[in-house]
Design a protein around this motif. Structure first.
Motif, PDB file in Angstrom:
ATOM      1  N   ALA A  14     125.869  76.526  86.352  1.00 44.13           N
ATOM      2  CA  ALA A  14     124.587  76.976  85.796  1.00 44.13           C
ATOM      3  C   ALA A  14     123.465  76.864  86.813  1.00 44.13           C
ATOM      4  CB  ALA A  14     124.254  76.159  84.548  1.00 44.13           C
ATOM      5  N   SER A  15     123.672  76.082  87.865  1.00 50.64           N
ATOM      6  CA  SER A  15     122.602  75.864  88.843  1.00 50.64           C
ATOM      7  C   SER A  15     122.670  76.836  90.020  1.00 50.64           C
ATOM      8  CB  SER A  15     122.659  74.431  89.367  1.00 50.64           C
ATOM      9  OG  SER A  15     123.867  74.230  90.075  1.00 50.64           O
ATOM     10  N   PHE A  16     123.644  77.730  90.027  1.00 45.70           N
ATOM     11  CA  PHE A  16     123.793  78.648  91.144  1.00 45.70           C
ATOM     12  C   PHE A  16     123.573  80.073  90.684  1.00 45.70           C
ATOM     13  CE2 PHE A  16     124.911  79.118  95.473  1.00 45.70           C
ATOM     14  CZ  PHE A  16     125.369  80.414  95.576  1.00 45.70           C
ATOM     15  N   LYS A  17     122.788  80.815  91.433  1.00 45.54           N
ATOM     16  CA  LYS A  17     122.488  82.203  91.090  1.00 45.54           C
ATOM     17  C   LYS A  17     122.919  83.115  92.230  1.00 45.54           C
ATOM     18  CE  LYS A  17     118.710  85.141  89.558  1.00 45.54           C
ATOM     19  NZ  LYS A  17     117.286  85.207  89.262  1.00 45.54           N
ATOM     20  N   LEU A  18     123.790  84.056  91.919  1.00 49.46           N
ATOM     21  CA  LEU A  18     124.180  85.067  92.887  1.00 49.46           C
ATOM     22  C   LEU A  18     123.212  86.227  92.749  1.00 49.46           C
ATOM     23  CD1 LEU A  18     128.034  85.096  92.368  1.00 49.46           C
ATOM     24  CD2 LEU A  18     126.795  84.200  94.325  1.00 49.46           C
ATOM     25  N   GLU A  19     122.561  86.585  93.856  1.00 46.93           N
ATOM     26  CA  GLU A  19     121.607  87.687  93.801  1.00 46.93           C
ATOM     27  C   GLU A  19     121.539  88.398  95.137  1.00 46.93           C
ATOM     28  OE1 GLU A  19     117.804  86.045  92.827  1.00 46.93           O
ATOM     29  OE2 GLU A  19     117.837  84.628  94.471  1.00 46.93           O
ATOM     30  N   LYS A  20     121.108  89.645  95.068  1.00 45.79           N
ATOM     31  CA  LYS A  20     120.975  90.455  96.263  1.00 45.79           C
ATOM     32  C   LYS A  20     120.063  89.746  97.263  1.00 45.79           C
ATOM     33  CE  LYS A  20     120.115  95.120  97.811  1.00 45.79           C
ATOM     34  NZ  LYS A  20     119.676  96.448  97.472  1.00 45.79           N
ATOM     35  N   GLY A  21     120.479  89.787  98.524  1.00 40.23           N
ATOM     36  CA  GLY A  21     119.705  89.151  99.581  1.00 40.23           C
ATOM     37  C   GLY A  21     120.330  87.878 100.124  1.00 40.23           C
ATOM     38  N   LEU A  22     121.268  87.292  99.379  1.00 44.37           N
ATOM     39  CA  LEU A  22     121.953  86.101  99.894  1.00 44.37           C
ATOM     40  C   LEU A  22     122.735  86.465 101.149  1.00 44.37           C
ATOM     41  CD1 LEU A  22     123.381  84.438  96.665  1.00 44.37           C
ATOM     42  CD2 LEU A  22     121.619  83.522  98.153  1.00 44.37           C
ATOM     43  N   LYS A  23     122.730  85.595 102.130  1.00 43.76           N
ATOM     44  CA  LYS A  23     123.418  85.846 103.397  1.00 43.76           C
ATOM     45  C   LYS A  23     124.404  84.714 103.694  1.00 43.76           C
ATOM     46  CE  LYS A  23     120.850  89.399 104.772  1.00 43.76           C
ATOM     47  NZ  LYS A  23     121.386  90.726 104.809  1.00 43.76           N
ATOM     48  N   ALA A  51     135.177  90.346 103.190  1.00 35.86           N
ATOM     49  CA  ALA A  51     134.308  89.404 102.482  1.00 35.86           C
ATOM     50  C   ALA A  51     133.380  88.772 103.515  1.00 35.86           C
ATOM     51  CB  ALA A  51     135.123  88.345 101.765  1.00 35.86           C
ATOM     52  N   ASP A  52     132.203  89.367 103.693  1.00 33.77           N
ATOM     53  CA  ASP A  52     131.277  88.897 104.737  1.00 33.77           C
ATOM     54  C   ASP A  52     130.269  87.875 104.238  1.00 33.77           C
ATOM     55  OD1 ASP A  52     129.502  90.484 103.277  1.00 33.77           O
ATOM     56  OD2 ASP A  52     129.159  91.916 104.907  1.00 33.77           O
ATOM     57  N   GLY A  53     130.197  87.673 102.926  1.00 34.42           N
ATOM     58  CA  GLY A  53     129.278  86.673 102.377  1.00 34.42           C
ATOM     59  C   GLY A  53     127.852  87.146 102.211  1.00 34.42           C
ATOM     60  N   ASP A  54     127.600  88.415 102.507  1.00 36.62           N
ATOM     61  CA  ASP A  54     126.252  88.965 102.356  1.00 36.62           C
ATOM     62  C   ASP A  54     126.172  89.796 101.076  1.00 36.62           C
ATOM     63  OD1 ASP A  54     125.660  87.805 104.775  1.00 36.62           O
ATOM     64  OD2 ASP A  54     125.721  89.678 105.910  1.00 36.62           O
ATOM     65  N   TYR A  55     125.240  89.443 100.205  1.00 36.06           N
ATOM     66  CA  TYR A  55     125.063  90.169  98.946  1.00 36.06           C
ATOM     67  C   TYR A  55     124.029  91.265  99.206  1.00 36.06           C
ATOM     68  CZ  TYR A  55     125.036  90.636  93.829  1.00 36.06           C
ATOM     69  OH  TYR A  55     125.182  91.077  92.538  1.00 36.06           O
ATOM     70  N   GLY A  56     124.545  92.387  99.700  1.00 38.69           N
ATOM     71  CA  GLY A  56     123.693  93.524 100.017  1.00 38.69           C
ATOM     72  C   GLY A  56     123.957  94.699  99.092  1.00 38.69           C
TER      73      GLY A  56
END
Length: 64
Positions: A14-23, A51-56
């Motif tokens: 619940a404390s983690f948010k996946l969102e665009k812009g994460l690198k 799987a590059d880890g960038d949420y683009g």
């Protein structure tokens, strides 16, 4: 099986948010792996980026 229990702790947090812009995020890499296994290889351009880890834009497209 693509979506086994190894992925669940990250996505249930619940404390983690996946969102665009994460690198360079391990959680985004896990998400990208799950999306690839679910058939979103083309949307992610998997052969080029993996799987590059960038949420683009590509990860956003696969999630949407």
């Amino acid at each position: 099986m693509c979506c086994n229990n190894e992925f669940l702790p990250i996505f249930k947090s619940a404390s983690f948010k996946l969102e665009k812009g994460l690198k360079n995020s391990d959680a985004v890499k896990q998400l990208q792996n799950v999306l690839n296994h679910l058939g979103f290889k083309e949307e992610l351009q998997w052969d080029k980026y993996g799987a590059d880890g960038d949420y683009g834009d590509l990860t956003q497209k696969a999630v949407a």
